[in-house]
Design a protein around this motif. Structure first.
Motif, PDB file in Angstrom:
ATOM      1  N   ARG A 199      -3.322  34.480   7.379  1.00 40.67           N
ATOM      2  CA  ARG A 199      -3.159  34.352   5.926  1.00 40.67           C
ATOM      3  C   ARG A 199      -1.872  35.013   5.426  1.00 40.67           C
ATOM      4  NH1 ARG A 199      -9.100  35.667   5.868  1.00 40.67           N
ATOM      5  NH2 ARG A 199     -10.130  33.718   5.291  1.00 40.67           N
ATOM      6  N   MET A 200      -1.043  35.473   6.370  1.00 38.46           N
ATOM      7  CA  MET A 200       0.166  36.195   6.004  1.00 38.46           C
ATOM      8  C   MET A 200       1.379  35.270   5.995  1.00 38.46           C
ATOM      9  SD  MET A 200      -0.847  39.732   7.936  1.00 38.46           S
ATOM     10  CE  MET A 200       0.504  40.731   7.345  1.00 38.46           C
ATOM     11  N   ALA A 201       2.421  35.709   5.310  1.00 41.77           N
ATOM     12  CA  ALA A 201       3.598  34.873   5.080  1.00 41.77           C
ATOM     13  C   ALA A 201       4.182  34.223   6.339  1.00 41.77           C
ATOM     14  CB  ALA A 201       4.673  35.671   4.343  1.00 41.77           C
ATOM     15  N   PRO A 202       4.384  34.943   7.448  1.00 39.31           N
ATOM     16  CA  PRO A 202       4.976  34.281   8.615  1.00 39.31           C
ATOM     17  C   PRO A 202       4.143  33.093   9.124  1.00 39.31           C
ATOM     18  CG  PRO A 202       5.169  36.658   8.848  1.00 39.31           C
ATOM     19  CD  PRO A 202       4.261  36.403   7.659  1.00 39.31           C
ATOM     20  N   ALA A 203       2.824  33.229   9.139  1.00 41.53           N
ATOM     21  CA  ALA A 203       1.971  32.144   9.628  1.00 41.53           C
ATOM     22  C   ALA A 203       1.917  30.975   8.651  1.00 41.53           C
ATOM     23  CB  ALA A 203       0.554  32.662   9.878  1.00 41.53           C
ATOM     24  N   MET A 204       2.101  31.259   7.358  1.00 35.49           N
ATOM     25  CA  MET A 204       2.014  30.216   6.336  1.00 35.49           C
ATOM     26  C   MET A 204       3.367  29.542   6.076  1.00 35.49           C
ATOM     27  SD  MET A 204      -1.183  30.134   5.489  1.00 35.49           S
ATOM     28  CE  MET A 204      -1.097  29.108   4.048  1.00 35.49           C
ATOM     29  N   GLY A 205       4.419  30.066   6.684  1.00 35.71           N
ATOM     30  CA  GLY A 205       5.741  29.480   6.481  1.00 35.71           C
ATOM     31  C   GLY A 205       6.342  29.822   5.130  1.00 35.71           C
ATOM     32  N   SER A 206       5.891  30.925   4.539  1.00 37.94           N
ATOM     33  CA  SER A 206       6.398  31.267   3.204  1.00 37.94           C
ATOM     34  C   SER A 206       7.247  32.545   3.217  1.00 37.94           C
ATOM     35  CB  SER A 206       5.234  31.408   2.214  1.00 37.94           C
ATOM     36  OG  SER A 206       4.390  32.470   2.565  1.00 37.94           O
ATOM     37  N   GLY A 207       7.754  32.912   4.394  1.00 37.58           N
ATOM     38  CA  GLY A 207       8.608  34.090   4.500  1.00 37.58           C
ATOM     39  C   GLY A 207       8.331  34.851   5.775  1.00 37.58           C
ATOM     40  N   ASN A 208       9.078  35.927   5.976  1.00 31.37           N
ATOM     41  CA  ASN A 208       8.958  36.711   7.198  1.00 31.37           C
ATOM     42  C   ASN A 208       8.289  38.061   6.999  1.00 31.37           C
ATOM     43  OD1 ASN A 208      10.240  34.755   8.811  1.00 31.37           O
ATOM     44  ND2 ASN A 208      12.229  35.398   7.982  1.00 31.37           N
ATOM     45  N   ALA A 209       8.079  38.473   5.763  1.00 28.80           N
ATOM     46  CA  ALA A 209       7.466  39.781   5.512  1.00 28.80           C
ATOM     47  C   ALA A 209       5.999  39.761   5.951  1.00 28.80           C
ATOM     48  CB  ALA A 209       7.564  40.134   4.033  1.00 28.80           C
ATOM     49  N   PRO A 210       5.520  40.837   6.541  1.00 26.63           N
ATOM     50  CA  PRO A 210       4.135  40.892   7.016  1.00 26.63           C
ATOM     51  C   PRO A 210       3.166  41.213   5.868  1.00 26.63           C
ATOM     52  CG  PRO A 210       5.232  42.945   7.543  1.00 26.63           C
ATOM     53  CD  PRO A 210       6.277  42.044   6.909  1.00 26.63           C
ATOM     54  N   VAL A 211       3.042  40.273   4.933  1.00 29.55           N
ATOM     55  CA  VAL A 211       2.219  40.453   3.740  1.00 29.55           C
ATOM     56  C   VAL A 211       1.370  39.205   3.494  1.00 29.55           C
ATOM     57  CG1 VAL A 211       3.861  42.031   2.632  1.00 29.55           C
ATOM     58  CG2 VAL A 211       4.042  39.571   2.216  1.00 29.55           C
ATOM     59  N   PHE A 212       0.343  39.356   2.658  1.00 32.26           N
ATOM     60  CA  PHE A 212      -0.503  38.244   2.226  1.00 32.26           C
ATOM     61  C   PHE A 212       0.385  37.189   1.580  1.00 32.26           C
ATOM     62  CE2 PHE A 212      -3.953  36.650  -0.765  1.00 32.26           C
ATOM     63  CZ  PHE A 212      -4.779  36.152   0.231  1.00 32.26           C
ATOM     64  N   ALA A 213       0.290  35.972   2.060  1.00 34.84           N
ATOM     65  CA  ALA A 213       1.170  34.890   1.608  1.00 34.84           C
ATOM     66  C   ALA A 213       0.786  34.360   0.238  1.00 34.84           C
ATOM     67  CB  ALA A 213       1.129  33.750   2.624  1.00 34.84           C
ATOM     68  N   SER A 214       1.780  33.952  -0.516  1.00 41.20           N
ATOM     69  CA  SER A 214       1.512  33.316  -1.816  1.00 41.20           C
ATOM     70  C   SER A 214       0.613  32.091  -1.671  1.00 41.20           C
ATOM     71  CB  SER A 214       2.824  32.935  -2.515  1.00 41.20           C
ATOM     72  OG  SER A 214       3.552  34.091  -2.856  1.00 41.20           O
ATOM     73  N   PRO A 215       0.843  31.208  -0.674  1.00 44.57           N
ATOM     74  CA  PRO A 215      -0.071  30.072  -0.526  1.00 44.57           C
ATOM     75  C   PRO A 215      -1.521  30.501  -0.272  1.00 44.57           C
ATOM     76  CG  PRO A 215       1.929  29.664   0.727  1.00 44.57           C
ATOM     77  CD  PRO A 215       1.985  31.096   0.248  1.00 44.57           C
ATOM     78  N   SER A 216      -1.711  31.610   0.427  1.00 46.08           N
ATOM     79  CA  SER A 216      -3.063  32.118   0.668  1.00 46.08           C
ATOM     80  C   SER A 216      -3.690  32.627  -0.626  1.00 46.08           C
ATOM     81  CB  SER A 216      -3.037  33.235   1.707  1.00 46.08           C
ATOM     82  OG  SER A 216      -2.612  32.744   2.959  1.00 46.08           O
ATOM     83  N   MET A 217      -2.891  33.292  -1.438  1.00 41.83           N
ATOM     84  CA  MET A 217      -3.394  33.788  -2.719  1.00 41.83           C
ATOM     85  C   MET A 217      -3.786  32.621  -3.620  1.00 41.83           C
ATOM     86  SD  MET A 217      -1.525  36.068  -5.687  1.00 41.83           S
ATOM     87  CE  MET A 217      -0.584  34.653  -6.283  1.00 41.83           C
ATOM     88  N   ILE A 218      -2.946  31.603  -3.645  1.00 37.93           N
ATOM     89  CA  ILE A 218      -3.225  30.428  -4.470  1.00 37.93           C
ATOM     90  C   ILE A 218      -4.491  29.727  -3.985  1.00 37.93           C
ATOM     91  CG2 ILE A 218      -2.378  28.110  -5.020  1.00 37.93           C
ATOM     92  CD1 ILE A 218       0.467  29.468  -5.109  1.00 37.93           C
ATOM     93  N   ALA A 219      -4.643  29.584  -2.678  1.00 41.08           N
ATOM     94  CA  ALA A 219      -5.850  28.952  -2.136  1.00 41.08           C
ATOM     95  C   ALA A 219      -7.092  29.754  -2.515  1.00 41.08           C
ATOM     96  CB  ALA A 219      -5.750  28.814  -0.618  1.00 41.08           C
ATOM     97  N   LEU A 220      -6.993  31.070  -2.494  1.00 43.62           N
ATOM     98  CA  LEU A 220      -8.121  31.911  -2.884  1.00 43.62           C
ATOM     99  C   LEU A 220      -8.439  31.736  -4.369  1.00 43.62           C
ATOM    100  CD1 LEU A 220      -9.746  33.786  -1.031  1.00 43.62           C
ATOM    101  CD2 LEU A 220      -8.437  35.699  -1.960  1.00 43.62           C
ATOM    102  N   MET A 221      -7.408  31.639  -5.197  1.00 45.93           N
ATOM    103  CA  MET A 221      -7.612  31.412  -6.632  1.00 45.93           C
ATOM    104  C   MET A 221      -8.298  30.065  -6.875  1.00 45.93           C
ATOM    105  SD  MET A 221      -4.025  32.812  -8.165  1.00 45.93           S
ATOM    106  CE  MET A 221      -3.799  34.524  -8.633  1.00 45.93           C
ATOM    107  N   GLU A 222      -7.840  29.038  -6.165  1.00 49.68           N
ATOM    108  CA  GLU A 222      -8.490  27.728  -6.304  1.00 49.68           C
ATOM    109  C   GLU A 222      -9.942  27.804  -5.848  1.00 49.68           C
ATOM    110  OE1 GLU A 222      -6.534  23.852  -6.163  1.00 49.68           O
ATOM    111  OE2 GLU A 222      -5.094  24.838  -4.825  1.00 49.68           O
ATOM    112  N   GLY A 223     -10.193  28.555  -4.788  1.00 55.07           N
ATOM    113  CA  GLY A 223     -11.554  28.732  -4.303  1.00 55.07           C
ATOM    114  C   GLY A 223     -12.446  29.402  -5.336  1.00 55.07           C
ATOM    115  N   ALA A 224     -11.889  30.346  -6.084  1.00 52.67           N
ATOM    116  CA  ALA A 224     -12.659  31.001  -7.142  1.00 52.67           C
ATOM    117  C   ALA A 224     -13.002  30.008  -8.247  1.00 52.67           C
ATOM    118  CB  ALA A 224     -11.877  32.191  -7.702  1.00 52.67           C
TER     119      ALA A 224
END
Length: 133
Positions: free
Chosen positions: A23-48
């Motif tokens: 769920r982190m940026a490198p795996a999601m293709g949204s950057g190289n920082a080892p942090v929770f990716a924006s696409p993952s956050m958005i998917a979680l928001m949609e899930g809510a």
């Protein structure tokens, strides 16, 4: 038109996910920082949002996301748990508008507005199949 009378402003939905490498940026293709990716956050928001209303929709209906206006305002490292909350703020015919927010247990990491449309699932799937031809 489907009966959406059970959908009233003020309804809320919540989902959580642990921050982990998939769920982190490198795996999601949204950057190289080892942090929770924006696409993952958005998917979680949609899930809510789905958790907020999907169980109240008429049979053979579902909601589909159509618009996002979201700010990702803080980074979250591996191992923390992110909670996304959605509150239904408006129902205009088939259009549903939500206030969304994500928190990592330390601080708010994102917030914004999400719009979904209620669709007749069999009709939607037939149109999708026709497009795939």
């Amino acid at each position: 038109m489907a009966d959406l009378s059970k959908l009233t402003p003020g309804l809320e939905g919540t989902v959580t996910a642990q921050v982990a490498p998939p769920r982190m940026a490198p795996a999601m293709g949204s950057g190289n920082a080892p942090v929770f990716a924006s696409p993952s956050m958005i998917a979680l928001m949609e899930g809510a949002c789905v958790a907020c209303v999907e169980h109240l929709l008429p049979p053979d209906h579902q909601s589909l996301g159509t618009h996002l206006d979201v700010h990702h305002v803080a980074a979250t490292p591996d191992g923390l748990t992110v909670t996304a909350k959605a509150r239904l703020t408006a129902v205009e015919g088939r259009k549903l508008t939500f206030a969304v927010e994500a928190h990592d247990g330390v601080e708010t990491i994102g917030k914004g507005v999400h719009t979904r449309i209620v669709v007749d699932t069999p009709r939607f799937m037939a149109r999708l199949a026709a497009k795939a031809r």
